[in-house]
Write a protein that holds these residues in place. Structure first.
Motif, PDB file in Angstrom:
ATOM      1  N   PHE A 306       0.821  -1.220   0.000  1.00  0.00           N
ATOM      2  CA  PHE A 306       0.000   0.000   0.000  1.00  0.00           C
ATOM      3  C   PHE A 306       0.850   1.262   0.000  1.00  0.00           C
ATOM      4  CE2 PHE A 306      -4.174  -1.727   2.029  1.00  0.00           C
ATOM      5  CZ  PHE A 306      -4.293  -2.603   0.971  1.00  0.00           C
ATOM      6  N   GLU A 307       1.912   1.235   0.828  1.00  0.00           N
ATOM      7  CA  GLU A 307       2.698   2.459   0.949  1.00  0.00           C
ATOM      8  C   GLU A 307       3.347   2.820  -0.382  1.00  0.00           C
ATOM      9  OE1 GLU A 307       4.798   2.422   4.791  1.00  0.00           O
ATOM     10  OE2 GLU A 307       6.073   3.948   3.803  1.00  0.00           O
ATOM     11  N   VAL A 308       3.932   1.807  -1.003  1.00  0.00           N
ATOM     12  CA  VAL A 308       4.617   2.020  -2.287  1.00  0.00           C
ATOM     13  C   VAL A 308       3.598   2.416  -3.359  1.00  0.00           C
ATOM     14  CG1 VAL A 308       6.013   0.909  -4.080  1.00  0.00           C
ATOM     15  CG2 VAL A 308       6.349   0.294  -1.671  1.00  0.00           C
ATOM     16  N   ARG A 309       2.478   1.703  -3.353  1.00  0.00           N
ATOM     17  CA  ARG A 309       1.469   1.920  -4.386  1.00  0.00           C
ATOM     18  C   ARG A 309       0.846   3.316  -4.254  1.00  0.00           C
ATOM     19  NH1 ARG A 309      -3.773  -1.704  -5.163  1.00  0.00           N
ATOM     20  NH2 ARG A 309      -2.795  -2.965  -3.551  1.00  0.00           N
ATOM     21  N   ASP A 310       0.459   3.646  -3.034  1.00  0.00           N
ATOM     22  CA  ASP A 310      -0.205   4.942  -2.816  1.00  0.00           C
ATOM     23  C   ASP A 310       0.737   6.101  -3.130  1.00  0.00           C
ATOM     24  OD1 ASP A 310      -2.346   3.459  -2.051  1.00  0.00           O
ATOM     25  OD2 ASP A 310      -2.259   3.967   0.079  1.00  0.00           O
ATOM     26  N   ARG A 311       2.017   5.896  -2.834  1.00  0.00           N
ATOM     27  CA  ARG A 311       3.005   6.942  -3.118  1.00  0.00           C
ATOM     28  C   ARG A 311       3.127   7.136  -4.632  1.00  0.00           C
ATOM     29  NH1 ARG A 311       3.805  11.081  -1.917  1.00  0.00           N
ATOM     30  NH2 ARG A 311       3.567  10.429   0.228  1.00  0.00           N
ATOM     31  N   PRO A 361      -8.692   9.207  -3.876  1.00  0.00           N
ATOM     32  CA  PRO A 361      -8.021   9.812  -2.717  1.00  0.00           C
ATOM     33  C   PRO A 361      -8.342   9.179  -1.361  1.00  0.00           C
ATOM     34  CG  PRO A 361      -9.073  11.503  -4.081  1.00  0.00           C
ATOM     35  CD  PRO A 361      -9.541  10.187  -4.579  1.00  0.00           C
ATOM     36  N   TRP A 362      -9.454   8.462  -1.233  1.00  0.00           N
ATOM     37  CA  TRP A 362      -9.794   7.841   0.053  1.00  0.00           C
ATOM     38  C   TRP A 362      -9.858   6.327  -0.108  1.00  0.00           C
ATOM     39  CZ3 TRP A 362     -11.490  12.738  -1.045  1.00  0.00           C
ATOM     40  CH2 TRP A 362     -11.353  13.701  -0.033  1.00  0.00           C
ATOM     41  N   ASP A 363      -9.454   5.597   0.926  1.00  0.00           N
ATOM     42  CA  ASP A 363      -9.508   4.141   0.827  1.00  0.00           C
ATOM     43  C   ASP A 363     -10.918   3.638   1.167  1.00  0.00           C
ATOM     44  OD1 ASP A 363      -9.780   4.041   3.586  1.00  0.00           O
ATOM     45  OD2 ASP A 363      -7.734   3.328   3.949  1.00  0.00           O
TER      46      ASP A 363
END
Ligand code: 9MR
Length: 385
Positions: A306-311, A361-363
Motif C-alpha cells: 500500500f505504501e509504495v502503491r499509494d506513493r 483519494p480515500w480508501d
C-alpha cells in the motif's frame, strides 16, 4: 434547527452556518472534514477552479451507488464544489424508449447538488458510441426520412434534458466519438441516419437550449503509446468544429491516468510530458478551454504494498495535475470517484494479484491517502484564473 436534505444529511450551508455561529468565525470547516486540511473545494474556488467528483444512484453498496452511502456523501459535502452523475444522465438511464424520459434518479442527484451548493456538470447529452446506446436506439426505425427523424429524436432529447436541469454549468455534449484505435469518427444508428452532422446538431441544439452552460467535447485520449491516432482524431474533430463555427467551448480531458488499458507502464516521463503538451498546446491554440472531467489513477500494474502503491499514485497525480493546471485554460478538476471501493476500475482489468485497486483519494474505510494530499498541493500551487 439544522436543515436536512432529502438524503438525510445536513446541508453544507446549514452546517457551515451553524459551525460559524457557534465558533464566531466567518468560515469554519465542517466537523467531518479531514484533520485540519483546508477543503479542496475552497482551495480550488480561491483560484477560480471548480473541484468536484462523480457520484451515482445505483443500489446501495454497488459500484455506481456511491451517493447512497452517507460516508461518501460526507466527503462530497466536505471537499467538493461540483458534482457529476456517474450514469444517471446517459440515454441508457434517462430514456426507457423513444417517447419517454425517466428523470427520477437524475433528479435525486441534482437535488443533492442543490442542497449542498454544488455546481452540477452534465454527463452526457450524446455518448456517441454504439456500445453505450440503449438497445432500442440502436434498433430504432428512422423511417422514410431518416435524417429528419434522427434530428427530431436528438434535438428533443437535448432540449428535454437541458430544460430539466437549467442549473448545469457545463455539459459533455458529445462523449467519446473518436475511435481510440483509428482516430476515425464512430458510427451509430444516429450517424447512419443523419451523417456525422449529428455532432454539430448536438452542439448547436445545446447552445440554443442551454446558453448558460459551457459546452465540451469529452474524451480519453492520452500521451500513452498507442494513443497517437486518438489524439490526432480529436484534433481533427476540434478543428472541424472551429471551421464550421460549431459552438464548442472546451475539451473535456477525462484523465483516467496510470496503467493504460493497452500500455502496461504507469509512466509519464519527460518525453511523454512533452508529447502531451504538444497536444494541449494545439487544443488551446484553437481557442478551446480545458476541463479535467474524470480524473483517477489506475494502479493495476503497481506493487501490492500500500505504501509504495499509494506513493506512486500520488506522485503521478501531482505531476499530471501540475502540468494541467499550468494551463490557465484549465478551469475544472472533477474526479471519477472519491473512495476506492466505488471506483469503476474495481470492475474491469483485474490486477494480476487479484487485490482491490486504490485509484482514488480515500480508501475503502474512507481514510485519506497520499493522493488527497497530492491534489491539495497541486491546487494550492495553481495560479488564480
Ligand atoms: O463509471 C461508469 C460506469 O459505472 C458505467 O458502467 C460505464 C458505462 O455506462 O460508464 C462509466 O463511466 C464512463 C464515463 O461515462 C465516460 N468515460 C469513461 C468512464 C469510465 O468507464
Amino acid at each position: 434547527m439544522t436543515r436536512t436534505s432529502a438524503f438525510g444529511t445536513p446541508s453544507r450551508r446549514a452546517v457551515l452556518a451553524g459551525a460559524a455561529a457557534s465558533a464566531g468565525l466567518a468560515s469554519v470547516k465542517p466537523a467531518w472534514a479531514q484533520g485540519d486540511q483546508p477543503s479542496l473545494r475552497d482551495l480550488a474556488a480561491a483560484r477560480g477552479l471548480l473541484f468536484g467528483s462523480v457520484a451515482g444512484m445505483a443500489p446501495p453498496g454497488r459500484l455506481g451507488g456511491s451517493l447512497q452511502d452517507p460516508a461518501y456523501q460526507a466527503l462530497l459535502i466536505a471537499d467538493c464544489g461540483g458534482l457529476v452523475a456517474e450514469n444517471e444522465m446517459k440515454w441508457a438511464a434517462l430514456r426507457p424508449d423513444a417517447e419517454r424520459f425517466d428523470f427520477d434518479r437524475m433528479d435525486q442527484i441534482a437535488a443533492f447538488a442543490t442542497e449542498h451548493d454544488m455546481a452540477l456538470r452534465g454527463h452526457t447529452l450524446l455518448w456517441h458510441h454504439p456500445q453505450w446506446f440503449p438497445r432500442w436506439l440502436t434498433d430504432y426505425d428512422y423511417g422514410a426520412r431518416p435524417a429528419a427523424e434522427g434530428e427530431r429524436l436528438l434535438t428533443e432529447h437535448i432540449r428535454g434534458v437541458t430544460a430539466r436541469y437549467p442549473q448545469v454549468v457545463s455539459f459533455d455534449v458529445v462523449n467519446e466519438t473518436v475511435d481510440a484505435g483509428t482516430g476515425a469518427l464512430r458510427e451509430t444508428s444516429l450517424s447512419r441516419a443523419m451523417g456525422q452532422e449529428v455532432l454539430d446538431v448536438a452542439f448547436h441544439t445545446a447552445r440554443e437550449a442551454a446558453p448558460q452552460a459551457r459546452l465540451c467535447y469529452n474524451d480519453y485520449m492520452s500521451w500513452e503509446a498507442g494513443h497517437e491516432a486518438h489524439r490526432a482524431g480529436v484534433l481533427r474533430l476540434l478543428e472541424g468544429f472551429r471551421k464550421r463555427g460549431v459552438p464548442v467551448d472546451a475539451l473535456g480531458v477525462q484523465s483516467h491516468i496510470g496503467s493504460g488499458n493497452t500500455d502496461d507502464s504507469v509512466g509519464f516521463d519527460t518525453a511523454q510530458e512533452r508529447e502531451w503538451r504538444v497536444f494541449l498546446d494545439e487544443v488551446v491554440g484553437m481557442g478551446f478551454d480545458l476541463e479535467i472531467t474524470e480524473f483517477d489513477v489506475h494502479d493495476k500494474n503497481l506493487p501490492l504494498d500500500f505504501e509504495v502503491r499509494d506513493r506512486a499514485v500520488a506522485d503521478l497525480a501531482e505531476r499530471y495535475l501540475d502540468l494541467m493546471l499550468d494551463y490557465p485554460q484549465t478551469r475544472t478538476v472533477m474526479l471519477w470517484g472519491l473512495a476506492d471501493h466505488y471506483s469503476w476500475l474495481q470492475g474491469l482489468w483485474p490486477r494480476a494479484d487479484g487485490a482491490a485497486k486504490r485509484p482514488t483519494p480515500w480508501d475503502a474505510a474512507f481514510k485519506p491517502k497520499p493522493l488527497r494530499a497530492a491534489i491539495e498541493r497541486s491546487l494550492t500551487r495553481a495560479k488564480p484564473r
